[in-house]
Design an enzyme around this catalytic site. Structure first.
Site, PDB file in Angstrom:
ATOM      1  N   ASP A  17      45.827  -0.412  35.228  1.00  0.00           N
ATOM      2  CA  ASP A  17      45.800   0.499  36.370  1.00  0.00           C
ATOM      3  C   ASP A  17      44.695   0.059  37.328  1.00  0.00           C
ATOM      4  O   ASP A  17      43.598  -0.322  36.911  1.00  0.00           O
ATOM      5  CB  ASP A  17      45.543   1.936  35.890  1.00  0.00           C
ATOM      6  N   ASN A  46      53.115  11.495  34.098  1.00  0.00           N
ATOM      7  CA  ASN A  46      53.041  12.579  35.069  1.00  0.00           C
ATOM      8  C   ASN A  46      54.400  12.711  35.759  1.00  0.00           C
ATOM      9  O   ASN A  46      55.006  11.696  36.126  1.00  0.00           O
ATOM     10  CB  ASN A  46      51.946  12.297  36.098  1.00  0.00           C
ATOM     11  N   GLN A  66      52.099  13.326  39.789  1.00  0.00           N
ATOM     12  CA  GLN A  66      52.699  11.996  39.945  1.00  0.00           C
ATOM     13  C   GLN A  66      52.509  11.498  41.370  1.00  0.00           C
ATOM     14  O   GLN A  66      52.819  12.210  42.333  1.00  0.00           O
ATOM     15  CB  GLN A  66      54.201  12.070  39.614  1.00  0.00           C
ATOM     16  N   SER A  67      51.968  10.274  41.500  1.00  0.00           N
ATOM     17  CA  SER A  67      51.753   9.718  42.842  1.00  0.00           C
ATOM     18  C   SER A  67      52.664   8.526  43.138  1.00  0.00           C
ATOM     19  O   SER A  67      52.849   8.174  44.299  1.00  0.00           O
ATOM     20  CB  SER A  67      50.285   9.313  43.031  1.00  0.00           C
ATOM     21  N   VAL A  68      53.214   7.901  42.104  1.00  0.00           N
ATOM     22  CA  VAL A  68      54.134   6.774  42.306  1.00  0.00           C
ATOM     23  C   VAL A  68      55.485   7.168  41.698  1.00  0.00           C
ATOM     24  O   VAL A  68      55.568   7.480  40.502  1.00  0.00           O
ATOM     25  CB  VAL A  68      53.608   5.473  41.653  1.00  0.00           C
ATOM     26  N   HIS A  79      56.457   5.825  34.740  1.00  0.00           N
ATOM     27  CA  HIS A  79      55.403   5.026  34.106  1.00  0.00           C
ATOM     28  C   HIS A  79      54.685   5.840  33.051  1.00  0.00           C
ATOM     29  O   HIS A  79      54.523   7.056  33.204  1.00  0.00           O
ATOM     30  CB  HIS A  79      54.398   4.483  35.135  1.00  0.00           C
ATOM     31  N   HIS A 127      51.039   6.109  31.220  1.00  0.00           N
ATOM     32  CA  HIS A 127      49.643   5.703  31.205  1.00  0.00           C
ATOM     33  C   HIS A 127      49.215   5.576  29.741  1.00  0.00           C
ATOM     34  O   HIS A 127      49.516   6.458  28.925  1.00  0.00           O
ATOM     35  CB  HIS A 127      48.759   6.793  31.825  1.00  0.00           C
TER      36      HIS A 127
HETATM   37  P1  AMP Z   1      50.596   8.665  38.730  1.00  0.00           P
HETATM   38  O1  AMP Z   1      49.527   9.334  39.552  1.00  0.00           O
HETATM   39  O2  AMP Z   1      50.807   9.281  37.373  1.00  0.00           O
HETATM   40  O3  AMP Z   1      51.880   8.525  39.520  1.00  0.00           O
HETATM   41  O4  AMP Z   1      50.057   7.207  38.421  1.00  0.00           O
HETATM   42  C1  AMP Z   1      50.143   6.151  39.320  1.00  0.00           C
HETATM   43  C2  AMP Z   1      49.078   5.195  38.939  1.00  0.00           C
HETATM   44  O5  AMP Z   1      49.325   3.964  39.566  1.00  0.00           O
HETATM   45  C3  AMP Z   1      47.658   5.635  39.341  1.00  0.00           C
HETATM   46  O6  AMP Z   1      46.850   5.758  38.180  1.00  0.00           O
HETATM   47  C4  AMP Z   1      47.198   4.496  40.252  1.00  0.00           C
HETATM   48  O7  AMP Z   1      45.837   4.186  40.102  1.00  0.00           O
HETATM   49  C5  AMP Z   1      48.098   3.358  39.817  1.00  0.00           C
HETATM   50  N1  AMP Z   1      48.310   2.303  40.813  1.00  0.00           N
HETATM   51  C6  AMP Z   1      48.619   2.462  42.124  1.00  0.00           C
HETATM   52  N2  AMP Z   1      48.747   1.268  42.720  1.00  0.00           N
HETATM   53  C7  AMP Z   1      48.532   0.328  41.770  1.00  0.00           C
HETATM   54  C8  AMP Z   1      48.519  -1.104  41.763  1.00  0.00           C
HETATM   55  N3  AMP Z   1      48.768  -1.822  42.870  1.00  0.00           N
HETATM   56  N4  AMP Z   1      48.254  -1.737  40.601  1.00  0.00           N
HETATM   57  C9  AMP Z   1      47.989  -1.026  39.486  1.00  0.00           C
HETATM   58  N5  AMP Z   1      47.987   0.329  39.427  1.00  0.00           N
HETATM   59  C10 AMP Z   1      48.250   0.989  40.548  1.00  0.00           C
END
Ligand code: AMP
Length: 114
Positions: A30, A87, A94-96, A100, A102
């Protein structure tokens, strides 16, 4: 599904070092680690979240958890333990929008999470 940071990682558009890769999944560190070890395990299949998985994805979800186990061991977390988190949606944080898991460890993690 629309393009995400993780689809760009999978296509090679954003270069990352994979700690693990196979036909169905990849794992990498991450970018903003929340623990001494913070890994992400993602499917190549563009599922938006765990909630988007259907019964036909049962084997894939099981496989992703097995990959979590493999990378946790590789990262030296087997003895001390670790946490696997996914998430989902806004309240889940969830941000992406690409499924996924973690894998967090390397310190004692608080419970309950915030
Ligand atoms: P979530 O908030 O559960 O959707 O997790 C998304 C995760 O992706 C966060 O912990 C971010 O730090 C991680 N993330 C975003 N961009 C990148 C990237 N380019 N390489 C690795 N991790 C990333």
């Amino acid at each position: 599904m629309s393009e995400t940071i993780f689809s760009q990682i999978l296509s090679g558009e954003i270069p990352v070092d994979y700690l693990y890769e196979d036909e169905h999944a990849v794992a990498f560190r991450d970018i903003a680690p929340q623990a001494p070890v913070h890994l992400l395990v993602i499917p190549r299949k563009p599922l938006k979240s765990l909630q988007a998985a259907s019964p036909s994805d049962t084997n894939l979800i099981g496989h992703l958890l097995q990959v979590c186990q493999v990378v946790a061991k590789k990262a030296g977390l087997e003895d001390g333990g670790y946490r696997v988190v996914t998430n989902v949606g806004t309240d889940g944080g969830q941000s992406v929008e690409h499924l996924h898991f973690h894998v967090l460890g390397g310190r004692a993690l608080a419970w309950p999470p915030g």
